[in-house]
Design a protein around this motif. Structure first.
Motif, short mmCIF file in Angstrom:
data_model
loop_
_atom_site.label_atom_id
_atom_site.label_comp_id
_atom_site.label_asym_id
_atom_site.label_seq_id
_atom_site.Cartn_x
_atom_site.Cartn_y
_atom_site.Cartn_z
N LEU A 39 0.35 -5.92 3.76
CA LEU A 39 -0.67 -6.89 3.35
C LEU A 39 -0.45 -7.38 1.92
O LEU A 39 -0.63 -8.56 1.63
CB LEU A 39 -2.07 -6.28 3.49
CG LEU A 39 -3.25 -7.19 3.13
CD1 LEU A 39 -3.30 -8.40 4.05
CD2 LEU A 39 -4.56 -6.41 3.20
N THR A 40 -0.04 -6.48 1.03
CA THR A 40 -0.01 -6.81 -0.40
C THR A 40 1.37 -7.14 -0.97
O THR A 40 1.45 -7.77 -2.03
CB THR A 40 -0.56 -5.63 -1.22
OG1 THR A 40 0.28 -4.49 -1.00
CG2 THR A 40 -2.00 -5.32 -0.86
N GLY A 41 2.41 -6.66 -0.34
CA GLY A 41 3.75 -6.87 -0.88
C GLY A 41 4.18 -5.84 -1.91
O GLY A 41 5.27 -5.93 -2.46
N TYR A 42 3.32 -4.85 -2.18
CA TYR A 42 3.70 -3.79 -3.12
C TYR A 42 4.82 -2.94 -2.51
O TYR A 42 4.83 -2.71 -1.30
CB TYR A 42 2.52 -2.84 -3.39
CG TYR A 42 1.47 -3.37 -4.33
CD1 TYR A 42 1.75 -3.59 -5.67
CD2 TYR A 42 0.17 -3.62 -3.89
CE1 TYR A 42 0.78 -4.05 -6.54
CE2 TYR A 42 -0.81 -4.10 -4.75
CZ TYR A 42 -0.49 -4.31 -6.07
OH TYR A 42 -1.45 -4.77 -6.93
N SER A 43 5.73 -2.45 -3.35
CA SER A 43 6.66 -1.41 -2.92
C SER A 43 5.85 -0.10 -2.92
O SER A 43 4.74 -0.06 -3.49
CB SER A 43 7.83 -1.29 -3.89
OG SER A 43 7.38 -0.78 -5.13
N GLN A 44 6.39 0.95 -2.34
CA GLN A 44 5.67 2.22 -2.33
C GLN A 44 5.44 2.71 -3.76
O GLN A 44 4.36 3.18 -4.09
CB GLN A 44 6.43 3.28 -1.51
CG GLN A 44 5.65 4.58 -1.32
CD GLN A 44 4.39 4.42 -0.48
OE1 GLN A 44 4.29 3.59 0.41
NE2 GLN A 44 3.38 5.24 -0.76
N PHE A 60 -6.24 -4.92 -8.14
CA PHE A 60 -5.27 -4.48 -7.12
C PHE A 60 -4.75 -5.69 -6.34
O PHE A 60 -3.55 -5.85 -6.15
CB PHE A 60 -5.92 -3.46 -6.19
CG PHE A 60 -5.00 -2.95 -5.11
CD1 PHE A 60 -4.06 -1.97 -5.38
CD2 PHE A 60 -5.09 -3.45 -3.82
CE1 PHE A 60 -3.21 -1.50 -4.39
CE2 PHE A 60 -4.25 -2.98 -2.81
CZ PHE A 60 -3.31 -2.00 -3.10
N PHE A 61 -5.66 -6.54 -5.89
CA PHE A 61 -5.24 -7.70 -5.11
C PHE A 61 -4.72 -8.84 -5.99
O PHE A 61 -3.81 -9.55 -5.59
CB PHE A 61 -6.35 -8.17 -4.17
CG PHE A 61 -6.52 -7.25 -3.00
CD1 PHE A 61 -5.55 -7.17 -2.01
CD2 PHE A 61 -7.62 -6.42 -2.90
CE1 PHE A 61 -5.68 -6.30 -0.94
CE2 PHE A 61 -7.77 -5.55 -1.83
CZ PHE A 61 -6.79 -5.49 -0.85
N ALA A 62 -5.26 -8.98 -7.19
CA ALA A 62 -4.78 -10.02 -8.11
C ALA A 62 -3.33 -9.75 -8.52
O ALA A 62 -2.55 -10.69 -8.70
CB ALA A 62 -5.68 -10.10 -9.34
N GLU A 63 -2.97 -8.48 -8.65
CA GLU A 63 -1.62 -8.11 -9.06
C GLU A 63 -0.67 -7.90 -7.89
O GLU A 63 0.51 -7.59 -8.10
CB GLU A 63 -1.67 -6.85 -9.93
CG GLU A 63 -2.35 -7.07 -11.26
CD GLU A 63 -2.40 -5.84 -12.15
OE1 GLU A 63 -2.02 -4.72 -11.68
OE2 GLU A 63 -2.83 -5.99 -13.31
N ALA A 64 -1.16 -8.06 -6.67
CA ALA A 64 -0.31 -7.88 -5.49
C ALA A 64 0.87 -8.85 -5.57
O ALA A 64 0.68 -10.03 -5.80
CB ALA A 64 -1.12 -8.11 -4.21
#
Length: 116
Positions: A39-44, A60-64
C-alpha cells in the motif's frame, strides 16, 4: 477544523492490533507487513524505521514513498462506511489499510488482497 484523532496516533501503537487480528485467523506478521509495504511503497527497513520512530498516521502516509495506484481497486465497507466513498484522502488510505487487513483476517488469498 480539528484533526481526526487517528491522524495524530502513532502507527506503531496500532500496528500490533493489525498483527493480532491477522494471527487470530491463522495469518502472519509477514503477510501484514507485505500488505502495508504494498500500500505504501516502504521497504521493510523504511517501514521498521517508521515504527521505531513512533511516526503518527498522518506523517506515516505523507512520507510513504509511493502509495500504490491499485489502491483505487479496493472496494467495500469498513466501520459501516464504503471506502471508495470517503472524500478525505488521508482517512481513505487509512480505511484502505483497515480493509486490506480485514480481507487478510477473513482468509482472502494474498494475490486478491494485493489486487494482482
Amino acid at each position: 477544523m480539528t484533526k481526526h484523532r487517528i491522524y495524530t496516533m502513532s502507527f506503531a501503537s496500532v500496528y500490533p492490533h493489525y498483527i493480532t487480528k491477522a494471527e487470530k485467523k491463522g495469518r502472519t506478521k509477514t503477510e501484514v507487513d507485505e500488505i502495508i509495504r504494498w500500500l505504501t511503497g516502504y521497504s521493510q527497513e523504511e517501514f521498521e524505521a517508521q515504527l521505531e520512530n513512533k511516526t503518527d498516521f498522518e506523517t506515516f502516509f505523507a512520507e510513504a514513498p509511493q502509495l500504490n495506484p491499485s489502491r483505487a481497486l479496493i472496494k467495500g465497507v469498513i466501520c459501516g462506511v464504503r471506502v471508495e466513498d470517503i472524500e478525505e484522502p488521508l482517512m481513505q488510505v487509512i480505511r484502505y489499510m483497515d480493509k486490506l487487513i480485514d480481507e487478510l483476517a477473513k482468509g482472502k488469498a494474498m494475490e486478491k488482497i494485493l489486487r494482482k
